[in-house]
Motif scaffolding. Sequence first.
Motif, PDB file in Angstrom:
ATOM      1  N   TYR A  40       0.803  -1.218   0.000  1.00  0.00           N
ATOM      2  CA  TYR A  40       0.000   0.000   0.000  1.00  0.00           C
ATOM      3  C   TYR A  40       0.842   1.276   0.000  1.00  0.00           C
ATOM      4  O   TYR A  40       0.527   2.228  -0.731  1.00  0.00           O
ATOM      5  N   ALA A  41       1.893   1.347   0.812  1.00  0.00           N
ATOM      6  CA  ALA A  41       2.683   2.579   0.895  1.00  0.00           C
ATOM      7  C   ALA A  41       3.361   2.925  -0.431  1.00  0.00           C
ATOM      8  O   ALA A  41       3.263   4.075  -0.897  1.00  0.00           O
ATOM      9  N   PRO A  42       4.064   1.983  -1.101  1.00  0.00           N
ATOM     10  CA  PRO A  42       4.647   2.345  -2.403  1.00  0.00           C
ATOM     11  C   PRO A  42       3.595   2.728  -3.444  1.00  0.00           C
ATOM     12  O   PRO A  42       3.824   3.633  -4.255  1.00  0.00           O
ATOM     13  N   ALA A  43       2.449   2.024  -3.436  1.00  0.00           N
ATOM     14  CA  ALA A  43       1.384   2.393  -4.373  1.00  0.00           C
ATOM     15  C   ALA A  43       0.901   3.809  -4.101  1.00  0.00           C
ATOM     16  O   ALA A  43       0.648   4.592  -5.033  1.00  0.00           O
ATOM     17  N   ALA A  44       0.787   4.172  -2.822  1.00  0.00           N
ATOM     18  CA  ALA A  44       0.358   5.521  -2.454  1.00  0.00           C
ATOM     19  C   ALA A  44       1.373   6.562  -2.895  1.00  0.00           C
ATOM     20  O   ALA A  44       1.008   7.626  -3.429  1.00  0.00           O
ATOM     21  N   ILE A  45       2.652   6.292  -2.705  1.00  0.00           N
ATOM     22  CA  ILE A  45       3.698   7.239  -3.095  1.00  0.00           C
ATOM     23  C   ILE A  45       3.636   7.526  -4.592  1.00  0.00           C
ATOM     24  O   ILE A  45       3.709   8.681  -5.032  1.00  0.00           O
ATOM     25  N   GLY A  46       3.483   6.485  -5.394  1.00  0.00           N
ATOM     26  CA  GLY A  46       3.392   6.678  -6.836  1.00  0.00           C
ATOM     27  C   GLY A  46       2.188   7.519  -7.227  1.00  0.00           C
ATOM     28  O   GLY A  46       2.282   8.399  -8.100  1.00  0.00           O
ATOM     29  N   CYS A  47       1.046   7.270  -6.589  1.00  0.00           N
ATOM     30  CA  CYS A  47      -0.159   8.056  -6.894  1.00  0.00           C
ATOM     31  C   CYS A  47       0.026   9.521  -6.517  1.00  0.00           C
ATOM     32  O   CYS A  47      -0.377  10.425  -7.268  1.00  0.00           O
ATOM     33  N   LEU A  48       0.634   9.784  -5.374  1.00  0.00           N
ATOM     34  CA  LEU A  48       0.843  11.158  -4.937  1.00  0.00           C
ATOM     35  C   LEU A  48       1.789  11.914  -5.869  1.00  0.00           C
ATOM     36  O   LEU A  48       1.660  13.127  -6.044  1.00  0.00           O
ATOM     37  N   LEU A  49       2.727  11.202  -6.459  1.00  0.00           N
ATOM     38  CA  LEU A  49       3.687  11.833  -7.364  1.00  0.00           C
ATOM     39  C   LEU A  49       3.184  11.909  -8.800  1.00  0.00           C
ATOM     40  O   LEU A  49       3.834  12.531  -9.648  1.00  0.00           O
ATOM     41  N   PHE A  50       2.058  11.295  -9.080  1.00  0.00           N
ATOM     42  CA  PHE A  50       1.566  11.214 -10.457  1.00  0.00           C
ATOM     43  C   PHE A  50       1.370  12.590 -11.099  1.00  0.00           C
ATOM     44  O   PHE A  50       1.785  12.799 -12.246  1.00  0.00           O
ATOM     45  N   PRO A  51       0.749  13.574 -10.430  1.00  0.00           N
ATOM     46  CA  PRO A  51       0.608  14.889 -11.070  1.00  0.00           C
ATOM     47  C   PRO A  51       1.943  15.513 -11.443  1.00  0.00           C
ATOM     48  O   PRO A  51       2.093  16.073 -12.540  1.00  0.00           O
ATOM     49  N   ALA A  52       2.927  15.441 -10.554  1.00  0.00           N
ATOM     50  CA  ALA A  52       4.241  16.009 -10.855  1.00  0.00           C
ATOM     51  C   ALA A  52       4.919  15.264 -11.992  1.00  0.00           C
ATOM     52  O   ALA A  52       5.557  15.874 -12.865  1.00  0.00           O
ATOM     53  N   ALA A  53       4.775  13.936 -12.019  1.00  0.00           N
ATOM     54  CA  ALA A  53       5.391  13.149 -13.082  1.00  0.00           C
ATOM     55  C   ALA A  53       4.747  13.455 -14.431  1.00  0.00           C
ATOM     56  O   ALA A  53       5.433  13.532 -15.452  1.00  0.00           O
ATOM     57  N   VAL A  54       3.433  13.634 -14.450  1.00  0.00           N
ATOM     58  CA  VAL A  54       2.740  13.954 -15.699  1.00  0.00           C
ATOM     59  C   VAL A  54       3.166  15.319 -16.218  1.00  0.00           C
ATOM     60  O   VAL A  54       3.384  15.508 -17.418  1.00  0.00           O
ATOM     61  N   ARG A  55       3.303  16.286 -15.325  1.00  0.00           N
ATOM     62  CA  ARG A  55       3.701  17.637 -15.750  1.00  0.00           C
ATOM     63  C   ARG A  55       5.166  17.693 -16.148  1.00  0.00           C
ATOM     64  O   ARG A  55       5.610  18.674 -16.750  1.00  0.00           O
ATOM     65  N   GLY A  56       5.922  16.647 -15.833  1.00  0.00           N
ATOM     66  CA  GLY A  56       7.326  16.615 -16.222  1.00  0.00           C
ATOM     67  C   GLY A  56       8.208  17.510 -15.397  1.00  0.00           C
ATOM     68  O   GLY A  56       9.266  17.962 -15.866  1.00  0.00           O
ATOM     69  N   ARG A  57       7.807  17.796 -14.169  1.00  0.00           N
ATOM     70  CA  ARG A  57       8.584  18.685 -13.313  1.00  0.00           C
ATOM     71  C   ARG A  57       9.646  17.893 -12.553  1.00  0.00           C
ATOM     72  O   ARG A  57       9.430  17.440 -11.425  1.00  0.00           O
TER      73      ARG A  57
END
Length: 238
Positions: free
Chosen positions: A175-192
């Motif tokens: 659960y924790a790694p899955a949560a970390i990836g979801c939380l970072l998804f907006p930043a990863a999509v924006r390419g920041r």
Amino acid sequence: MRLIIFNTLMGVCAGTALLLVPRFWAAVRGERPPFLLLGNQPVSPSGWAATFGILGVVLTSLGFVTTVWHPSAPAKDYIDTIFGEPTLLLGVILLAAAWYLGRRPDDEELDPAALRAVLTPVSWVVFWLGVILVWCTLAIIRFNVVGSAPREEPITGLLHDWPMVENLFFALVLYAPAAIGCLLFPAAVRGRGRAAWLVLYWSWTIAGLGFALFSAMNFYTHTGMFINIGTDGADYRW
């Protein structure tokens, strides 16, 4: 006590989705991160649409049943929320991805910039899925939600007297790694920054492998558990 348990298939499909989504994004961007496992095939929108559609149908339907009817309630009446509702949301997201990709012909090259524009609003749905998973992680640790497998269950039942082992495995590896990836998804999509993308890639890889391998193993262990419970004299420990 009779249980209807299909978190096995839910876990395998959820883990597969966590493995495939960042690899799809890497393939679209032409990147070759370690452990990509996709070969050198060109990106096929219809192929990815079919893949996300298969996973989305299974996760949406079983997540809905788990959310509404609570089939595992005879064992733990609170665990269906942890399993079912995040699965339902993930399934709907995958169905939306399948619908979008299915409308594109195979000879159309997916433009990363256009895909980024499409994913920007969706990324906030994924972000809030991450918030849900954070609280699921904390609930698993604080309230010993998963606990230990029954003594009658082969392999995992050997740890019946150490409930925190399986509990922490679910919390910290799944659960924790899955949560970390979801939380970072907006930043990863924006390419920041590439750091967000790399952390997302590896956190979902870890969680995806954990979900898929553990849930696949449960097809074996749950079968042995039901045989041990329902058959006089059976005592399969492995």
